[in-house]
Design an enzyme around this catalytic site. Sequence first.
Site, mmCIF file in Angstrom:
data_model
loop_
_atom_site.group_PDB
_atom_site.id
_atom_site.type_symbol
_atom_site.label_atom_id
_atom_site.label_comp_id
_atom_site.label_asym_id
_atom_site.label_seq_id
_atom_site.Cartn_x
_atom_site.Cartn_y
_atom_site.Cartn_z
ATOM 1 N N CYS A 75 0.829 -1.198 0.000
ATOM 2 C CA CYS A 75 0.000 0.000 0.000
ATOM 3 C C CYS A 75 0.865 1.250 0.000
ATOM 4 O O CYS A 75 1.798 1.371 0.791
ATOM 5 C CB CYS A 75 -0.918 -0.016 1.228
ATOM 6 S SG CYS A 75 -1.893 1.483 1.409
ATOM 7 N N CYS A 373 0.369 24.280 5.064
ATOM 8 C CA CYS A 373 0.601 22.845 4.904
ATOM 9 C C CYS A 373 1.959 22.573 4.269
ATOM 10 O O CYS A 373 2.279 21.428 3.952
ATOM 11 C CB CYS A 373 -0.508 22.215 4.062
ATOM 12 S SG CYS A 373 -0.642 22.906 2.393
#
Length: 416
Positions: A75, A373
Amino acid sequence: MSAETVTISSLGAKGDGVAHGADGPIFVPFALPGETVSIARVKNAGTIMSFASTSPDRVTPPCKHFGPDGVGGTCGGCSMQHLAAAPYNAFKRQILIDALKSKGIDAPVAEIFEAHPHQRRRLVFSARRRDNDMVIGFMQAETHHVVVVEECPIASPGLVSRLDALQIIARAAGADHFRITVTETLTGLDISLDGLPGGLSDRARRDVTNAVLKLKDIARVSANGEIIIEPHKPLLDFDGARVVLPPGGFTQATLEAEAHMAALAAAHIGKAKKIADLFAGIGTFALRLARKMAVHAVESDEKAIKALDFAARNTQGLKPVTAERRDLFRRPLMTSEFKAFDAVVFDPPRAGAEVQCTELAKSQVKKVVAISCNPLTLARDLSILVAGGYRVDQVTPIDQFLWSPHVEAVAFLSKK
């Protein structure tokens, strides 16, 4: 490709282990400082083949998709599940410290606001047709292969428990590959299908509609920004102000981090009477701050600013809120316009707010809260404000993206 043994000396900005070879740094994903590993090397990238020694900071990953040996599994959603919590948090905090130092900013950096498992309320999945069926999951790193996920320890239970519903809707959409952005709202899941060439066919629209009507807890499905079916308005709550999330709209990844960032902003602003909230989005901070002060919210996205304005006009107990649609990259608030405000909050996209900060730096606004961010563009923007006479009082790192190298920050600035 060559095989060699290296010792990891540090972590790189993306969380990779870094070894120093004769011809420069070698980046080894999933390796930790102090470990000696045998790698298969291609140029400056290495893949772990075996361990000669391991770090005491190495832990067993909590997710089966990451791989029990802690070298990544399949993943591509997480990159740092193999690192213990304390050094992981220190790594993220150091990313911010290094970014600030790169621009000569010497400011107090608080301890990180930690992320925890099962908090993420927004995820982006990939959907792809495989063997006459649709699979949904995350892209394996540096491939186009979709890894089907059966669990996800970063995601809220409300998202993980509806993976079956997402697959049903993905099948009904009928396309070969697309993205699915899922946000957990007060009224159910908001599902946005994006990257669909030409949108949905008439048949797919009917199939998606019929599928949703048979499912529970689905607030809305949209495709390429167009609403297909909306059993309920997808609502978010900002301190009592209910906002309808626009199709494909942005919201913070975790409610806990969002509320903490808003509380930090309110504490620094204090008793300001009127503030400007720049890059305001759907009102994440503006509507919370409007409980105590008048707010002028500025945002370029039409759907977002309309959602903010509608919520403000339909929420009791708020101070006056004005909403302006304006592209702050091309038409920033000018220095003269800041005379109307006691404080400013800004939360730009990853590109930062360079042009806007150039104007803000020349103003006499007493208090500024910068939310970002991207530590690198934040450091650049703060350096502009510092050059204009502002002092950086404190910067707080915020983790919303557990087990990744991404870190956000809230910076407090003041001018006498």
